[in-house]
Write a protein that holds these residues in place. Structure first.
Motif, PDB file in Angstrom:
ATOM      1  N   TYR A  25      10.955  -3.489  -2.562  1.00 49.33           N
ATOM      2  CA  TYR A  25      10.530  -3.955  -3.809  1.00 49.33           C
ATOM      3  C   TYR A  25       9.180  -4.576  -4.091  1.00 49.33           C
ATOM      4  O   TYR A  25       9.178  -5.574  -3.241  1.00 49.33           O
ATOM      5  CB  TYR A  25      11.746  -5.016  -4.482  1.00 49.33           C
ATOM      6  N   ILE A  26       8.468  -3.818  -4.990  1.00 49.23           N
ATOM      7  CA  ILE A  26       7.119  -4.775  -4.963  1.00 49.23           C
ATOM      8  C   ILE A  26       7.145  -5.740  -6.180  1.00 49.23           C
ATOM      9  O   ILE A  26       7.383  -5.298  -7.389  1.00 49.23           O
ATOM     10  CB  ILE A  26       6.218  -3.600  -5.390  1.00 49.23           C
ATOM     11  N   LYS A  27       7.076  -6.801  -5.684  1.00 50.05           N
ATOM     12  CA  LYS A  27       6.982  -7.987  -6.529  1.00 50.05           C
ATOM     13  C   LYS A  27       5.717  -8.130  -7.501  1.00 50.05           C
ATOM     14  O   LYS A  27       5.555  -8.400  -8.749  1.00 50.05           O
ATOM     15  CB  LYS A  27       7.082  -9.348  -5.756  1.00 50.05           C
ATOM     16  N   SER A  28       4.520  -8.138  -6.758  1.00 46.00           N
ATOM     17  CA  SER A  28       3.278  -8.232  -7.483  1.00 46.00           C
ATOM     18  C   SER A  28       2.226  -7.526  -6.755  1.00 46.00           C
ATOM     19  O   SER A  28       2.289  -7.405  -5.367  1.00 46.00           O
ATOM     20  CB  SER A  28       3.048  -9.758  -7.490  1.00 46.00           C
ATOM     21  N   VAL A  46       4.823  -4.270   6.124  1.00 50.20           N
ATOM     22  CA  VAL A  46       5.342  -3.048   5.902  1.00 50.20           C
ATOM     23  C   VAL A  46       4.078  -2.554   5.285  1.00 50.20           C
ATOM     24  O   VAL A  46       3.456  -2.551   4.165  1.00 50.20           O
ATOM     25  CB  VAL A  46       6.389  -3.228   4.786  1.00 50.20           C
ATOM     26  N   GLU A  47       3.921  -1.214   5.906  1.00 53.13           N
ATOM     27  CA  GLU A  47       2.936  -0.113   5.652  1.00 53.13           C
ATOM     28  C   GLU A  47       3.663   0.677   4.253  1.00 53.13           C
ATOM     29  O   GLU A  47       4.708   1.449   4.548  1.00 53.13           O
ATOM     30  CB  GLU A  47       2.608   0.627   6.744  1.00 53.13           C
ATOM     31  N   LEU A  48       2.863   0.626   3.345  1.00 54.89           N
ATOM     32  CA  LEU A  48       3.165   1.541   2.168  1.00 54.89           C
ATOM     33  C   LEU A  48       2.533   2.809   2.189  1.00 54.89           C
ATOM     34  O   LEU A  48       2.988   3.846   1.534  1.00 54.89           O
ATOM     35  CB  LEU A  48       2.691   0.856   1.054  1.00 54.89           C
ATOM     36  N   LYS A  73       2.715  -8.278  -2.592  1.00 59.08           N
ATOM     37  CA  LYS A  73       4.039  -8.846  -2.184  1.00 59.08           C
ATOM     38  C   LYS A  73       5.264  -8.259  -2.566  1.00 59.08           C
ATOM     39  O   LYS A  73       5.287  -7.610  -3.496  1.00 59.08           O
ATOM     40  CB  LYS A  73       4.173 -10.323  -2.937  1.00 59.08           C
ATOM     41  N   ILE A  74       6.116  -8.145  -1.412  1.00 54.52           N
ATOM     42  CA  ILE A  74       7.371  -7.149  -1.380  1.00 54.52           C
ATOM     43  C   ILE A  74       8.361  -7.772  -0.919  1.00 54.52           C
ATOM     44  O   ILE A  74       8.404  -9.058  -0.413  1.00 54.52           O
ATOM     45  CB  ILE A  74       6.969  -5.879  -0.547  1.00 54.52           C
ATOM     46  N   ILE A  75       9.494  -7.334  -1.278  1.00 58.91           N
ATOM     47  CA  ILE A  75      11.002  -7.762  -0.879  1.00 58.91           C
ATOM     48  C   ILE A  75      11.464  -6.612  -0.014  1.00 58.91           C
ATOM     49  O   ILE A  75      11.575  -5.382  -0.592  1.00 58.91           O
ATOM     50  CB  ILE A  75      11.791  -8.204  -1.830  1.00 58.91           C
ATOM     51  N   ILE A  76      12.167  -6.808   0.989  1.00 58.43           N
ATOM     52  CA  ILE A  76      12.644  -5.815   1.912  1.00 58.43           C
ATOM     53  C   ILE A  76      14.070  -5.695   1.295  1.00 58.43           C
ATOM     54  O   ILE A  76      14.884  -6.700   1.361  1.00 58.43           O
ATOM     55  CB  ILE A  76      12.792  -6.156   3.565  1.00 58.43           C
ATOM     56  N   ILE A  77      14.260  -4.438   0.917  1.00 57.13           N
ATOM     57  CA  ILE A  77      15.763  -4.257   0.474  1.00 57.13           C
ATOM     58  C   ILE A  77      16.825  -3.691   1.604  1.00 57.13           C
ATOM     59  O   ILE A  77      17.738  -4.297   1.701  1.00 57.13           O
ATOM     60  CB  ILE A  77      15.741  -3.178  -0.549  1.00 57.13           C
ATOM     61  N   ALA A  96       4.017  -2.800  -9.735  1.00 49.42           N
ATOM     62  CA  ALA A  96       4.879  -3.832  -9.726  1.00 49.42           C
ATOM     63  C   ALA A  96       6.419  -3.571 -10.372  1.00 49.42           C
ATOM     64  O   ALA A  96       6.234  -2.897 -11.293  1.00 49.42           O
ATOM     65  CB  ALA A  96       4.358  -5.411 -10.217  1.00 49.42           C
ATOM     66  N   GLY A  97       7.410  -3.789  -9.573  1.00 48.06           N
ATOM     67  CA  GLY A  97       8.523  -3.536 -10.117  1.00 48.06           C
ATOM     68  C   GLY A  97       9.254  -2.270  -9.677  1.00 48.06           C
ATOM     69  O   GLY A  97      10.545  -2.028  -9.846  1.00 48.06           O
ATOM     70  N   GLU A  98       8.415  -1.489  -8.738  1.00 49.50           N
ATOM     71  CA  GLU A  98       9.187  -0.308  -8.364  1.00 49.50           C
ATOM     72  C   GLU A  98       9.856  -0.586  -6.977  1.00 49.50           C
ATOM     73  O   GLU A  98       9.441  -1.728  -6.316  1.00 49.50           O
ATOM     74  CB  GLU A  98       7.953   0.684  -7.934  1.00 49.50           C
ATOM     75  N   THR A  99      10.629   0.050  -6.474  1.00 54.19           N
ATOM     76  CA  THR A  99      11.220   0.056  -5.027  1.00 54.19           C
ATOM     77  C   THR A  99      10.649   1.386  -4.397  1.00 54.19           C
ATOM     78  O   THR A  99      10.842   2.526  -4.971  1.00 54.19           O
ATOM     79  CB  THR A  99      12.543  -0.090  -5.153  1.00 54.19           C
TER      80      THR A  99
END
Length: 307
Positions: free
Chosen positions: A251-254, A226-228, A263-267, A208-211
């Motif tokens: 961005y990885i939220k949790s 989104v495939e990681l 849970k992620i956020i698309i930058i 968590a916290g990484e992009t």
């Protein structure tokens, strides 16, 4: 080294090279019924394969080109498509042509029959084997599992993360590992996702916290997946302009193991051309009975049981 390898894996071995450059060793190979490999350079009008043995020409008669050609259960394209590619064979005879040139009579069919009898017929569900991708279709990938004998890997068994086409994971000629998924009436079906790691094994590569980089796999009303990694995806909130197939920075939220969710956020996103890399495998053994994808304590059970 086993002689029952996907076609192309014997051709550059020193033993194979030495044999093709010595008539004495070729004669020994004929007596032993040894499986060799060389490049098919021509398929003539009668669909006989002409093979370059280095010191002489080899001929695989049409009916000896593959299991099923003789009976008509396999189309001649199985022979024609081998031109400019390695073929396995057993030497059955030596002869002289109308010009007095010596050549070898070869049989790919007999090599395949031996592979079936001594190797493939002993495989059971859950066995992990070497394979080589031969061609790709919308519905799956075909792979050589030994001496040019091909098995299908359905698209939904390639990875946990869903893909539109096998070319997103594989290229023709790629060497992979595969699991025997089923055997029905002698027909083998392959799987691949069980070798790419559990949810936890994949999630452990992220914090968590990484992009990080990802690939947008689908866009739904409630968000975008989104495939990681091939066996791991995260869910992001919807964002204008995001389309399936795009590369993304997220961005990885949790990371929530008990719910098997990331849970992620698309930058940002941009168009992406696939360049498949050799898969990373988490399984190094030769057999698996059960693959448990979901993490311990998760309410959702995701597993594969090989009977």
């Amino acid at each position: 080294m086993s002689e029952y390898l996907p076609e192309g894996k014997l051709i550059l071995t020193q033993d194979n090279i030495n044999t093709l450059h010595s008539f004495s060793l070729l004669s020994d190979a004929k007596k032993e019924g040894k499986i060799l490999e060389a490049r098919a350079c021509v398929c003539d009008a009668e669909h006989n394969l002409i093979v370059d043995l280095g010191i002489m020409k080899g001929i695989i008669p049409r009916e000896e080109g593959a299991i099923g050609i003789r009976e008509g259960t396999v189309r001649d394209i199985a022979v024609i498509s081998r031109v400019n590619r390695p073929v396995c064979f057993i030497i059955t005879d030596f002869a002289v042509d109308e010009n007095g040139e010596r050549f070898a009579v070869l049989s790919r069919e007999k090599a395949q029959q031996r592979c079936m009898k001594n190797y493939i017929s002993h495989l059971v569900c859950g066995d992990v084997i070497d394979a080589r991708i031969t061609h790709l279709e919308n519905f799956g990938a075909f792979a050589d599992i030994g001496c040019g004998i091909v098995a299908l890997m359905p698209i939904d068994t390639i990875s946990v993360s869903r893909i539109e086409h096998p070319r997103e994971r594989f290229t023709v000629g790629m060497d992979i590992r595969a699991v025997i998924k089923s055997i029905e009436n002698g027909r083998i079906s392959l799987s691949h996702k069980e070798l790419l790691g559990t949810w936890k094994e994949n999630a452990n590569s992220f914090c968590a916290g990484e992009t990080v980089a990802g690939i947008v796999r689908s866009v739904e009303n409630y968000g975008a997946f989104v495939e990681l990694a091939p066996n791991l995806a995260g869910l992001a909130e919807s964002k204008d302009g995001v389309k399936a197939g795009q590369q993304a920075s997220v961005y990885i939220k949790s990371i929530i193991p008990e719910k098997m969710k990331i849970k992620i956020i698309i930058i940002d996103t941009f168009d992406y051309k696939y360049n498949p890399q050799k898969p990373k495998y988490y399984c190094n053994g030769n057999h698996i009975d059960r693959f448990l994808y979901s993490p311990e304590g998760c309410s959702k059970l995701v597993e594969t049981v090989f009977n």
